[in-house]
Scaffold this active site. Structure first.
Site, PDB file in Angstrom:
ATOM      1  CG  ASP A  72       1.784  -0.224  15.090  1.00 60.40           C
ATOM      2  OD1 ASP A  72       1.049   0.649  14.563  1.00 60.40           O
ATOM      3  OD2 ASP A  72       3.014  -0.262  14.894  1.00 60.40           O
ATOM      4  CB  CYS A  95       1.957  -0.455  11.476  1.00 62.28           C
ATOM      5  SG  CYS A  95       2.925  -0.596   9.954  1.00 62.28           S
ATOM      6  CB  THR A 144       5.000   2.889   6.921  1.00 62.21           C
ATOM      7  OG1 THR A 144       5.391   1.602   7.431  1.00 62.21           O
ATOM      8  CG2 THR A 144       5.932   3.969   7.450  1.00 62.21           C
ATOM      9  CG  HIS A 156      -4.233  -6.742 -11.834  1.00 60.99           C
ATOM     10  ND1 HIS A 156      -3.367  -5.932 -12.528  1.00 60.99           N
ATOM     11  CD2 HIS A 156      -5.429  -6.652 -12.484  1.00 60.99           C
ATOM     12  CE1 HIS A 156      -4.007  -5.387 -13.568  1.00 60.99           C
ATOM     13  NE2 HIS A 156      -5.257  -5.801 -13.545  1.00 60.99           N
ATOM     14  CG  HIS A 184      -4.593 -10.846 -13.151  1.00 62.33           C
ATOM     15  ND1 HIS A 184      -3.465 -10.072 -13.350  1.00 62.33           N
ATOM     16  CD2 HIS A 184      -5.576 -10.278 -13.891  1.00 62.33           C
ATOM     17  CE1 HIS A 184      -3.769  -9.076 -14.163  1.00 62.33           C
ATOM     18  NE2 HIS A 184      -5.042  -9.179 -14.506  1.00 62.33           N
TER      19      HIS A 184
HETATM   20  C1  RB5 Z   1       6.149   2.096  15.151  1.00 64.00           C
HETATM   21  O1  RB5 Z   1       6.814   3.215  15.615  1.00 64.00           O
HETATM   22  C2  RB5 Z   1       6.381   1.942  13.660  1.00 64.00           C
HETATM   23  O2  RB5 Z   1       7.660   1.464  13.423  1.00 64.00           O
HETATM   24  C3  RB5 Z   1       5.334   1.025  13.074  1.00 64.00           C
HETATM   25  O3  RB5 Z   1       4.052   1.531  13.323  1.00 64.00           O
HETATM   26  C4  RB5 Z   1       5.383   0.806  11.573  1.00 64.00           C
HETATM   27  O4  RB5 Z   1       5.405   2.024  10.883  1.00 64.00           O
HETATM   28  C5  RB5 Z   1       6.366  -0.137  11.064  1.00 64.00           C
HETATM   29  O5  RB5 Z   1       6.481  -0.380   9.853  1.00 64.00           O
END
Ligand code: RB5
Length: 150
Positions: free
Chosen positions: A9, A66, A68, A99, A134
């Site tokens: 994203d 994304c 995180t 694993h 595993h």
């Molecule tokens: C987008 O702002 C953010 O929420 C997305 O990139 C991601 O971090 C979601 O887990």
């Protein structure tokens, strides 16, 4: 040749170029499923796209990104057969292949740098699944899927 599907994203796109270059340097064929700009989009769409590519066998594995790595991994893990792992360092990247035989790794563009992403992708891509004890655990996960997914 390994075929790797890549998706992100707007929060993860900062890592995509480094990830694609690294995969190509390692000899993979890369399929880029978007997004293609920093305009705001919804990560579940891209997590699902990559996950379906991998689950269907059209791609061997995937890298998703994304902000995180978390949201897009949650989405990808809703597709049966997907083991998507959020990794933030090379140790986790190697271990999740050794694993968990992770068929997708998820990276956070707001958590790691493009340089770190390169090292992480290489660690995961070049590591081997160890099987043995595993596999019993992955079989347990498959059993949970069989009981809970359509
Ligand atoms: C987008 O702002 C953010 O929420 C997305 O990139 C991601 O971090 C979601 O887990």
């Amino acid at each position: 040749m390994m075929k790797i599907a890549v998706g992100c994203d707007h929060g993860g796109i900062v890592l995509k170029e480094s990830v694609v270059k690294t995969l190509e340097r390692l000899g993979a064929e890369v399929v880029d499923l978007g997004c293609y700009s920093t305009d705001s989009v919804d990560y579940p769409e891209y997590g699902e796209k990559v996950a379906r590519e991998v689950a269907s066998g059209r791609a061997d594995a995937g890298v998703i990104m994304c902000g995180t790595g978390i949201g897009i991994s949650i989405a990808a893990n809703k597709v049966k057969g997907i083991r998507a792992a959020v990794v933030t360092n090379t140790y986790m990247a190697q271990l999740t292949k050794n694993h968990n035989n992770a068929n997708i790794i998820a990276l956070g563009g707001r958590v790691i740098s493009p340089k770190e992403a390169e090292a992480i992708v290489e660690a995961w891509y070049t590591a081997e699944y160890e099987g043995g004890r595993h596999q019993r655990r992955l079989d347990m996960i498959s059993r949970i899927e069989d009981e809970n997914f359509k």
